[in-house]
Write a protein that holds these residues in place. Structure first.
Motif, PDB file in Angstrom:
ATOM      1  N   GLN A   1      55.390  63.693  43.897  1.00 14.78           N
ATOM      2  CA  GLN A   1      56.786  64.088  44.040  1.00 14.78           C
ATOM      3  C   GLN A   1      57.505  63.853  42.717  1.00 14.78           C
ATOM      4  OE1 GLN A   1      58.058  65.666  46.823  1.00 14.78           O
ATOM      5  NE2 GLN A   1      55.877  65.636  47.369  1.00 14.78           N
ATOM      6  N   GLY A   2      57.944  64.936  42.102  1.00 12.07           N
ATOM      7  CA  GLY A   2      58.584  64.823  40.799  1.00 12.07           C
ATOM      8  C   GLY A   2      59.770  63.883  40.788  1.00 12.07           C
ATOM      9  N   LYS A   3      60.494  63.813  41.905  1.00 15.04           N
ATOM     10  CA  LYS A   3      61.680  62.956  41.957  1.00 15.04           C
ATOM     11  C   LYS A   3      61.331  61.481  41.783  1.00 15.04           C
ATOM     12  CE  LYS A   3      61.612  62.867  47.054  1.00 15.04           C
ATOM     13  NZ  LYS A   3      61.065  61.498  47.162  1.00 15.04           N
ATOM     14  N   ASP A   4      60.083  61.123  42.087  1.00 13.08           N
ATOM     15  CA  ASP A   4      59.664  59.727  41.933  1.00 13.08           C
ATOM     16  C   ASP A   4      59.527  59.324  40.471  1.00 13.08           C
ATOM     17  OD1 ASP A   4      59.560  59.501  44.681  1.00 13.08           O
ATOM     18  OD2 ASP A   4      57.403  59.893  44.808  1.00 13.08           O
ATOM     19  N   PHE A   5      59.554  60.324  39.572  1.00 15.22           N
ATOM     20  CA  PHE A   5      59.355  60.053  38.150  1.00 15.22           C
ATOM     21  C   PHE A   5      60.597  60.391  37.315  1.00 15.22           C
ATOM     22  CE2 PHE A   5      55.202  60.476  39.994  1.00 15.22           C
ATOM     23  CZ  PHE A   5      54.397  59.593  39.297  1.00 15.22           C
ATOM     24  N   GLU A   6      61.699  60.661  37.970  1.00 16.47           N
ATOM     25  CA  GLU A   6      62.891  61.105  37.245  1.00 16.47           C
ATOM     26  C   GLU A   6      63.553  60.014  36.415  1.00 16.47           C
ATOM     27  OE1 GLU A   6      65.330  62.862  40.225  1.00 16.47           O
ATOM     28  OE2 GLU A   6      64.258  64.799  40.185  1.00 16.47           O
ATOM     29  N   ASP A   7      63.259  58.760  36.719  1.00 18.05           N
ATOM     30  CA  ASP A   7      63.889  57.655  35.988  1.00 18.05           C
ATOM     31  C   ASP A   7      63.004  57.106  34.874  1.00 18.05           C
ATOM     32  OD1 ASP A   7      66.173  57.756  37.568  1.00 18.05           O
ATOM     33  OD2 ASP A   7      65.308  56.435  39.085  1.00 18.05           O
ATOM     34  N   MET A   8      61.940  57.825  34.558  1.00 18.92           N
ATOM     35  CA  MET A   8      61.070  57.373  33.475  1.00 18.92           C
ATOM     36  C   MET A   8      61.801  57.456  32.131  1.00 18.92           C
ATOM     37  SD  MET A   8      58.295  56.262  34.740  1.00 18.92           S
ATOM     38  CE  MET A   8      57.298  56.314  36.238  1.00 18.92           C
ATOM     39  N   PRO A   9      61.382  56.642  31.145  1.00 20.16           N
ATOM     40  CA  PRO A   9      62.128  56.552  29.880  1.00 20.16           C
ATOM     41  C   PRO A   9      62.162  57.857  29.083  1.00 20.16           C
ATOM     42  CG  PRO A   9      60.624  54.691  30.124  1.00 20.16           C
ATOM     43  CD  PRO A   9      60.293  55.664  31.218  1.00 20.16           C
TER      44      PRO A   9
ATOM     45  N   LEU B   1      54.198  50.033  35.367  1.00 19.84           N
ATOM     46  CA  LEU B   1      55.600  49.923  35.794  1.00 19.84           C
ATOM     47  C   LEU B   1      56.259  48.679  35.201  1.00 19.84           C
ATOM     48  CD1 LEU B   1      55.367  51.028  39.544  1.00 19.84           C
ATOM     49  CD2 LEU B   1      56.002  52.402  37.555  1.00 19.84           C
ATOM     50  N   LYS B   2      55.512  47.597  35.102  1.00 24.50           N
ATOM     51  CA  LYS B   2      56.047  46.376  34.485  1.00 24.50           C
ATOM     52  C   LYS B   2      56.379  46.616  33.019  1.00 24.50           C
ATOM     53  CE  LYS B   2      53.527  43.094  37.438  1.00 24.50           C
ATOM     54  NZ  LYS B   2      52.434  42.065  37.453  1.00 24.50           N
ATOM     55  N   ILE B   3      55.489  47.345  32.335  1.00 22.32           N
ATOM     56  CA  ILE B   3      55.721  47.654  30.919  1.00 22.32           C
ATOM     57  C   ILE B   3      56.977  48.507  30.768  1.00 22.32           C
ATOM     58  CG2 ILE B   3      54.809  48.958  28.944  1.00 22.32           C
ATOM     59  CD1 ILE B   3      51.989  48.070  29.880  1.00 22.32           C
ATOM     60  N   ILE B   4      57.134  49.483  31.660  1.00 23.85           N
ATOM     61  CA  ILE B   4      58.318  50.345  31.614  1.00 23.85           C
ATOM     62  C   ILE B   4      59.588  49.517  31.785  1.00 23.85           C
ATOM     63  CG2 ILE B   4      59.564  52.156  32.857  1.00 23.85           C
ATOM     64  CD1 ILE B   4      56.787  53.395  33.466  1.00 23.85           C
ATOM     65  N   ASN B   5      59.588  48.621  32.761  1.00 25.16           N
ATOM     66  CA  ASN B   5      60.775  47.800  33.012  1.00 25.16           C
ATOM     67  C   ASN B   5      61.084  46.877  31.840  1.00 25.16           C
ATOM     68  OD1 ASN B   5      61.263  48.855  35.578  1.00 25.16           O
ATOM     69  ND2 ASN B   5      59.871  47.410  36.565  1.00 25.16           N
ATOM     70  N   LYS B   6      60.043  46.374  31.206  1.00 29.19           N
ATOM     71  CA  LYS B   6      60.233  45.436  30.099  1.00 29.19           C
ATOM     72  C   LYS B   6      60.697  46.140  28.831  1.00 29.19           C
ATOM     73  CE  LYS B   6      57.840  41.906  27.353  1.00 29.19           C
ATOM     74  NZ  LYS B   6      56.568  41.168  27.151  1.00 29.19           N
ATOM     75  N   HIS B   7      60.168  47.337  28.585  1.00 31.76           N
ATOM     76  CA  HIS B   7      60.409  48.020  27.311  1.00 31.76           C
ATOM     77  C   HIS B   7      61.384  49.188  27.409  1.00 31.76           C
ATOM     78  CE1 HIS B   7      57.235  45.958  24.918  1.00 31.76           C
ATOM     79  NE2 HIS B   7      56.704  45.789  26.106  1.00 31.76           N
ATOM     80  N   ASN B   8      61.926  49.441  28.574  1.00 32.06           N
ATOM     81  CA  ASN B   8      62.848  50.567  28.727  1.00 32.06           C
ATOM     82  C   ASN B   8      64.026  50.424  27.760  1.00 32.06           C
ATOM     83  OD1 ASN B   8      63.927  52.908  29.658  1.00 32.06           O
ATOM     84  ND2 ASN B   8      64.283  52.196  31.754  1.00 32.06           N
ATOM     85  N   GLY B   9      64.349  51.526  27.082  1.00 31.66           N
ATOM     86  CA  GLY B   9      65.397  51.486  26.075  1.00 31.66           C
ATOM     87  C   GLY B   9      64.871  51.251  24.677  1.00 31.66           C
ATOM     88  N   LYS B  10      63.573  50.914  24.578  1.00 25.42           N
ATOM     89  CA  LYS B  10      62.959  50.652  23.283  1.00 25.42           C
ATOM     90  C   LYS B  10      61.859  51.662  22.959  1.00 25.42           C
ATOM     91  CE  LYS B  10      63.521  45.643  23.979  1.00 25.42           C
ATOM     92  NZ  LYS B  10      62.790  44.352  24.066  1.00 25.42           N
ATOM     93  N   MET B  11      61.545  52.524  23.903  1.00 18.81           N
ATOM     94  CA  MET B  11      60.395  53.404  23.754  1.00 18.81           C
ATOM     95  C   MET B  11      60.729  54.653  22.957  1.00 18.81           C
ATOM     96  SD  MET B  11      58.369  53.130  27.345  1.00 18.81           S
ATOM     97  CE  MET B  11      57.576  51.577  27.789  1.00 18.81           C
ATOM     98  N   ARG B  12      59.778  55.091  22.131  1.00 16.72           N
ATOM     99  CA  ARG B  12      59.938  56.294  21.318  1.00 16.72           C
ATOM    100  C   ARG B  12      59.038  57.424  21.783  1.00 16.72           C
ATOM    101  NH1 ARG B  12      58.613  54.547  15.407  1.00 16.72           N
ATOM    102  NH2 ARG B  12      58.865  56.789  15.137  1.00 16.72           N
ATOM    103  N   GLN B  13      57.897  57.090  22.395  1.00 15.06           N
ATOM    104  CA  GLN B  13      56.907  58.121  22.684  1.00 15.06           C
ATOM    105  C   GLN B  13      56.442  58.134  24.145  1.00 15.06           C
ATOM    106  OE1 GLN B  13      53.815  57.741  19.617  1.00 15.06           O
ATOM    107  NE2 GLN B  13      54.852  59.400  18.540  1.00 15.06           N
ATOM    108  N   HIS B  14      57.363  57.924  25.054  1.00 14.39           N
ATOM    109  CA  HIS B  14      57.099  58.154  26.455  1.00 14.39           C
ATOM    110  C   HIS B  14      55.868  57.399  26.968  1.00 14.39           C
ATOM    111  CE1 HIS B  14      59.312  61.587  24.702  1.00 14.39           C
ATOM    112  NE2 HIS B  14      60.035  61.494  25.778  1.00 14.39           N
ATOM    113  N   ASP B  15      55.072  58.095  27.782  1.00 11.44           N
ATOM    114  CA  ASP B  15      53.921  57.451  28.424  1.00 11.44           C
ATOM    115  C   ASP B  15      52.862  57.016  27.425  1.00 11.44           C
ATOM    116  OD1 ASP B  15      53.599  60.231  27.949  1.00 11.44           O
ATOM    117  OD2 ASP B  15      51.791  60.223  29.171  1.00 11.44           O
ATOM    118  N   GLN B  16      52.781  57.663  26.285  1.00 12.69           N
ATOM    119  CA  GLN B  16      51.793  57.270  25.274  1.00 12.69           C
ATOM    120  C   GLN B  16      52.035  55.834  24.809  1.00 12.69           C
ATOM    121  OE1 GLN B  16      49.925  59.897  22.181  1.00 12.69           O
ATOM    122  NE2 GLN B  16      51.403  58.888  20.862  1.00 12.69           N
TER     123      GLN B  16
END
Length: 323
Positions: free
Chosen positions: A67-75, A188-203
């Motif tokens: 479900q695409g909506k589950d990923f809408e809050d990704m960085p 998900l833990k990495i996303i929560n910890k680094h959100n706002g600092k990421m430059r290259q998305h999932d990579q």
């Protein structure tokens, strides 16, 4: 051989061209394409992708829907160019579909132990069996160094520069490792910890997770945009010149990491491969449009000056091409 790719409705055509390039160059290999899609991909789209490989009974495709909506809050999704420049966010073309692969260990059956993963802006030109048979030596993934490795902010990534940075567009993945170590919650833990600092998305997420747990692949398995540029304009070359030169003579995977060949803006010297395989699909007559029409005139002038040798091209002229 299991090959995973992710797509939404925007990337159905590139996905199909990618699949055709794999199929044509792996005629005798048993291949299952495992497509992770969202609800925007229609039944008609699925039929089109099935049609790409219909001429080879050894090749099949299965669809796994998220479900695409589950990923809408990704960085870093939908950020402005101003924000991107300020925060040094790259790859503005990226959509939420790029994050779908993080859940592949949960989506795919436990019977699938290993996969090859590819982004859809890729063309395969050789047999993938040697890549598939890579000895992972206990590592979670195998991948090629990223062209931007020397420009990364390792303070933000949170690990030492000696580990470097890999490109996650072409990987061998030990799915059993991902399952045993419950990697999706870790991501998900990495996303929560680094959100706002990421430059290259999932990579970036994958590099933080596996920077010290990656087997390096030969550069031929992910020939990136800047590998094709003149050495004098690209410092990455000086560190990896031997690997780059070898890959330029014998490449198996072309990765269009900058401009995409289905746009007229693209000046990548190996874009001809994309059109070769597109011509074998139902999209063969699809019109090539401009992604940035406001730059059309400037790009046309630049290309004319290069042809007239009044301006130096930034790409190399000695890249091995198809005969």
């Amino acid at each position: 051989m299991n090959i995973v790719f992710c797509s939404d409705s925007n990337y159905v055509m590139p996905s199909g061209v990618f699949m055709k390039s794999v199929s044509v160059n792996n005629v005798n290999n048993d291949i299952e394409f495992d497509a992770i899609i969202d609800e925007s991909v229609t039944d008609e789209d699925k039929d089109a992708l099935r049609g790409v490989i219909a001429d080879n009974k050894k090749h099949k495709i299965r669809f796994f829907t998220v479900q695409g909506k589950d990923f809408e809050d990704m960085p870093n999704l939908g950020v402005s160019s101003e924000y991107a420049q300020k925060m040094k966010v790259t790859a503005l073309h990226t959509t939420k579909a790029c994050y779908y692969r993080l859940s592949m260990a949960q989506l795919l059956p436990d019977t699938i132990k290993r996969v090859l993963y590819f982004d859809c802006d890729i063309i395969v030109t050789q047999d993938l069996l040697p890549m598939w048979n890579t000895d992972l030596e206990g590592k979670a993934v195998a991948a090629v160094k990223d062209e931007g490795e020397l420009d990364m902010s390792y303070d933000l990534l949170g690990y030492d520069t000696k580990d470097g940075y890999f490109n996650s567009g072409a990987m061998v993945i030990d799915l059993d490792y991902w399952r045993r170590n419950e990697m999706f919650p870790e991501f998900l833990k990495i996303i929560n910890k680094h959100n706002g600092k990421m430059r290259q998305h999932d990579q970036e997420i994958l590099n933080i997770a596996f920077h010290d747990n990656v087997k390096l692949l030969p550069f031929k398995y992910n020939l990136q945009e800047n590998f094709l540029r003149l050495p004098s304009t690209y410092s990455f070359y000086h560190k990896y010149s031997v690997e780059i030169e070898r890959a330029l003579r014998d490449y198996a995977v072309i990765h269009y990491t900058a401009d995409k060949p289905w746009y007229a803006d693209c000046g990548q010297p190996l874009k001809e491969y994309f059109f070769k395989y597109r011509a074998m699909t139902q999209w063969k007559n699809e019109k090539v449009t401009w992604k940035r029409p406001e730059f059309r005139r400037n790009i046309a002038i630049y290309r004319l000056l290069v042809r007239l040798r009044l301006k130096k091209d930034s790409y190399r002229k000695d890249i091995k091409r198809e005969q």
